[in-house]
Design a protein around this motif. Structure first.
Motif, short mmCIF file in Angstrom:
data_model
loop_
_atom_site.label_atom_id
_atom_site.label_comp_id
_atom_site.label_asym_id
_atom_site.label_seq_id
_atom_site.Cartn_x
_atom_site.Cartn_y
_atom_site.Cartn_z
N ARG A 177 0.71 15.70 -1.30
CA ARG A 177 -0.10 14.94 -1.95
C ARG A 177 0.31 13.40 -1.44
N LEU A 178 1.87 13.15 -0.93
CA LEU A 178 1.83 11.99 -0.34
C LEU A 178 1.57 11.63 0.87
N VAL A 179 1.33 12.70 1.79
CA VAL A 179 0.46 12.51 3.33
C VAL A 179 -0.75 12.28 3.10
N ALA A 180 -1.44 12.80 1.75
CA ALA A 180 -2.78 12.55 1.63
C ALA A 180 -3.04 11.32 1.07
N SER A 181 -2.30 10.81 0.16
CA SER A 181 -2.30 9.46 -0.11
C SER A 181 -2.32 8.51 0.82
N GLY A 182 -1.12 8.70 1.76
CA GLY A 182 -0.99 7.63 2.96
C GLY A 182 -2.18 7.52 3.76
N PHE A 183 -2.84 8.86 4.00
CA PHE A 183 -4.03 8.69 4.82
C PHE A 183 -5.16 7.96 4.06
N ALA A 184 -5.13 8.07 3.01
CA ALA A 184 -6.18 7.20 1.89
C ALA A 184 -5.93 6.03 2.14
N MET A 185 -4.59 5.57 1.95
CA MET A 185 -4.19 3.93 1.94
C MET A 185 -4.56 3.56 3.62
N LEU A 186 -4.40 4.05 4.55
CA LEU A 186 -4.60 3.76 5.75
C LEU A 186 -6.22 3.42 6.08
N ALA A 187 -6.87 4.63 5.44
CA ALA A 187 -8.31 4.51 5.71
C ALA A 187 -8.87 3.06 5.00
N VAL A 236 10.57 5.36 -0.08
CA VAL A 236 9.11 6.15 -0.50
C VAL A 236 9.67 7.53 -1.19
N GLY A 237 10.76 8.22 -0.41
CA GLY A 237 11.06 9.51 -1.14
C GLY A 237 11.57 9.14 -2.36
N GLY A 238 12.46 8.02 -2.55
CA GLY A 238 13.06 7.89 -3.75
C GLY A 238 12.22 7.57 -4.84
N GLN A 239 11.19 6.74 -4.42
CA GLN A 239 10.15 6.35 -5.47
C GLN A 239 9.21 7.83 -5.78
N LEU A 240 9.00 8.55 -4.74
CA LEU A 240 8.27 9.77 -5.16
C LEU A 240 8.99 10.67 -6.08
N ARG A 241 10.14 10.92 -6.09
CA ARG A 241 11.00 11.85 -7.06
C ARG A 241 11.55 10.92 -8.15
N GLY A 242 11.08 9.60 -8.36
CA GLY A 242 11.32 9.00 -9.53
C GLY A 242 12.95 8.42 -9.76
N LEU A 244 0.88 -1.20 0.03
CA LEU A 244 -0.14 0.01 0.05
C LEU A 244 0.93 1.22 0.08
N ALA A 245 2.09 1.20 0.63
CA ALA A 245 2.75 2.24 0.70
C ALA A 245 3.39 2.60 -0.66
N VAL A 246 3.81 1.46 -1.70
CA VAL A 246 4.35 1.56 -2.84
C VAL A 246 2.98 2.30 -3.93
N VAL A 247 1.69 1.54 -3.59
CA VAL A 247 0.91 2.16 -4.88
C VAL A 247 0.46 3.67 -4.37
N GLY A 248 0.38 3.75 -2.95
CA GLY A 248 0.14 5.04 -2.37
C GLY A 248 1.00 6.17 -3.00
N THR A 249 2.29 5.92 -2.66
CA THR A 249 3.33 6.67 -3.39
C THR A 249 3.04 7.02 -4.87
N ALA A 250 2.84 5.75 -5.62
CA ALA A 250 2.73 6.07 -7.36
C ALA A 250 1.58 6.92 -7.44
N LEU A 251 0.42 6.62 -6.61
CA LEU A 251 -0.76 7.61 -6.94
C LEU A 251 -0.23 9.16 -6.45
N ALA A 252 0.42 9.39 -5.62
CA ALA A 252 0.72 10.71 -5.10
C ALA A 252 1.73 11.30 -6.33
#
Length: 489
Positions: free
Chosen positions: A288-298, A373-379, A271-279
């Motif tokens: 956006r990463l934090v918002a996506s993280g809360f969505a994955m947790l929910a 997660v930071g590395g994935q977020l930056r591509g 979920l951390a991976v697909v949430g980061t991909a969504l952000a």
């Protein structure tokens, strides 16, 4: 240097008459199948207490499968051939007794606990199951509640209800569940490899055909097959939905990952991976990463609540998450300082050191996940690589390591490792762990002389098989002919 014309002709002729390697994969396919048959037959003989020779046959069978698999990495057959070979190799193991572990007997006992109206995450088999079922459970887990999630608890209760507690029928149904999980893995791995730019056949060879999959997902009947299947297929579905933002498909992928975590919690990492991909798809940035993280947790909370209520298992699984760490695993690196301190200063000091090292390991895991997660977020790293590395850190620094835990990392890594040197290292690690534990479902304390004799028999048989393969393999004949031709040139 002057090359004689006749030498040049000889070299050209060697290349033009070079035999095909089509026979080599077939030979290796049947070598592995024969190994699976020997492993199954030897395991049944061992269960009948036939002695060191039977155990040696089982070990030889395991060695033949590892040998055939390793040589297939050089033959490089196509993906469809590998799938068919996987089916052949799995066939004998479907009728084998439980291999390498007694965990499936814990599943059977926990199913009895649930059928008797208790929460298996709170009530141990010793308190809630029949004496016959408890006697089959490993000694470490008889007094221990189930550490699994509500989805798997529901499956346990359903299987016990269908079989009436019959262990043979129960093991058969758990094997069918493992096969279902493996089929999901076989479906997901090539698609993850395509995302990472890795050849499908390479990913299948390392990630799906490796002996750890055969031993522990099929032979050992571990629920990790379901966890991996749901986690990886959910990751594929979610990531494929992102380019065009198909929200229903993305949600379905998240739900599949959540269900995987309801079998075993480590699937939650996906979920951390697909949430980061969504952000990243929505524009990136930490907001956006934090918002996506809360969505994955929910989403995880919703899936957990629905699964717990629908399966009528309750929420005792939350307090049972630390159950596996009650046993000190000698394979876990975080426990090694404690073992050393215990040997020098006594067991009490050793246990304190183990507890401290586990806390440090958890801190390092969280730090590594943040970095990835930071590395994935930056591509900087791909989604598949991020998943494989996160799982690698969890396995290496977690409080418990079992041979089948390596599959949590190895399967996604097989889909993203593009350099042959890293693939070779991963394959060597899988091969070592595949032979590290003998094919005995249970404690082998006190059977050391029998094990030594069995390994001698097994090594002798596998060594003889290797010499035969070298003589009859077209690949070996080609390489030898090539050396002779170059020397004569």
């Amino acid at each position: 240097m002057t090359i004689r014309p006749e030498s040049t002709v000889f070299l050209v002729q060697t290349v033009t008459v070079r035999p095909t390697t089509t026979d080599t994969p077939e030979l290796l396919r049947w070598t592995g199948f024969g190994g699976a048959l020997l492993l199954t037959a030897g395991a049944w003989a061992v269960s009948a207490r036939a002695g060191a020779v039977a155990l040696g046959v089982a070990i030889a069978g395991a060695g033949l499968v590892v040998l055939a698999w390793a040589l297939l990495g050089r033959a490089r057959p196509d993906a469809s051939w590998l799938r068919r070979t996987l089916a052949w190799w799995c066939g004998p193991l479907l009728v084998a007794p439980p291999l390498f572990s007694q965990d499936v007997f814990s599943y059977l006992a926990q199913g009895e606990v649930a059928r008797n109206g208790f929460d298996p995450n709170v009530v141990s088999p010793a308190l809630g199951a029949s004496a016959e079922a408890v006697a089959r459970v490993g000694v470490y887990w008889r007094e221990t509640p189930s550490p699994y999630g509500p989805l798997f608890n529901t499956i346990e209760r359903a299987i016990t209800g269908v079989t009436g507690g019959n262990p043979v029928a129960g093991i058969g149904l758990y094997r069918l569940a493992a096969v279902a999980g493996l089929l999901l893995v076989v479906w997901a791995v090539p698609r993850l490899a395509e995302m990472a730019g890795v050849r499908e056949s390479k990913a299948l060879w390392l990630g799906v055909m490796n002996p750890l999959v055969l031993w522990h997902l099929i032979g050992g009947v571990h629920n990790d097959a379901l966890m991996l299947g749901l986690m990886l297929s959910g990751t594929v579905v979610a990531l494929h939905a992102l380019p065009e933002l198909r929200w229903w498909q993305y949600t379905a992928g998240v739900v599949l990952i959540g269900l995987g975590a309801q079998v075993k919690l480590p699937a939650l990492v996906a979920l951390a991976v697909v949430g980061t991909a969504l952000a990243r798809r929505l524009g990136g940035g930490w907001v956006r990463l934090v918002a996506s993280g809360f969505a994955m947790l929910a989403a995880f909370v919703v899936v957990s609540v629905v699964t717990s209520l629908a399966g009528q298992t309750g929420f005792g699984w939350v307090q049972a998450l630390g159950t596996p760490s009650k046993v000190n695993s000698w394979m876990a690196p975080t426990n090694w300082p404690g073992y050393l301190a215990g040997a020098v200063f006594g067991p009490q000091t050793g246990q304190v050191m183990i507890s401290s090292a586990r806390i440090a390991g958890l801190v390092l895991i969280l730090g590594a996940v943040v970095v990835l997660v930071g590395g994935q977020l930056r591509g900087r790293i791909s989604e598949v690589t991020s998943l494989g590395l996160m799982m690698s850190v969890i396995v290496a620094l977690g409080p418990v390591v079992q041979p089948w835990y390596l599959l949590w990392a190895l399967v996604p890594l097989a889909a993203c490792l593009s350099e042959d040197v890293w693939r070779t290292r991963a394959a060597v690690l899988a091969g070592v762990f595949a032979l590290l534990v003998p094919p005995l479902a249970g404690n082998f304390t006190g059977r050391v002389p029998e094990l030594v004799a069995a390994y001698v028999v097994g090594i002798a048989l596998v060594g003889g098989a290797y010499l035969v393969l070298r003589r009859v393999s077209p690949v070996s004949r080609v390489s030898q002919a090539s050396r002779v031709s170059v020397e004569q040139a």
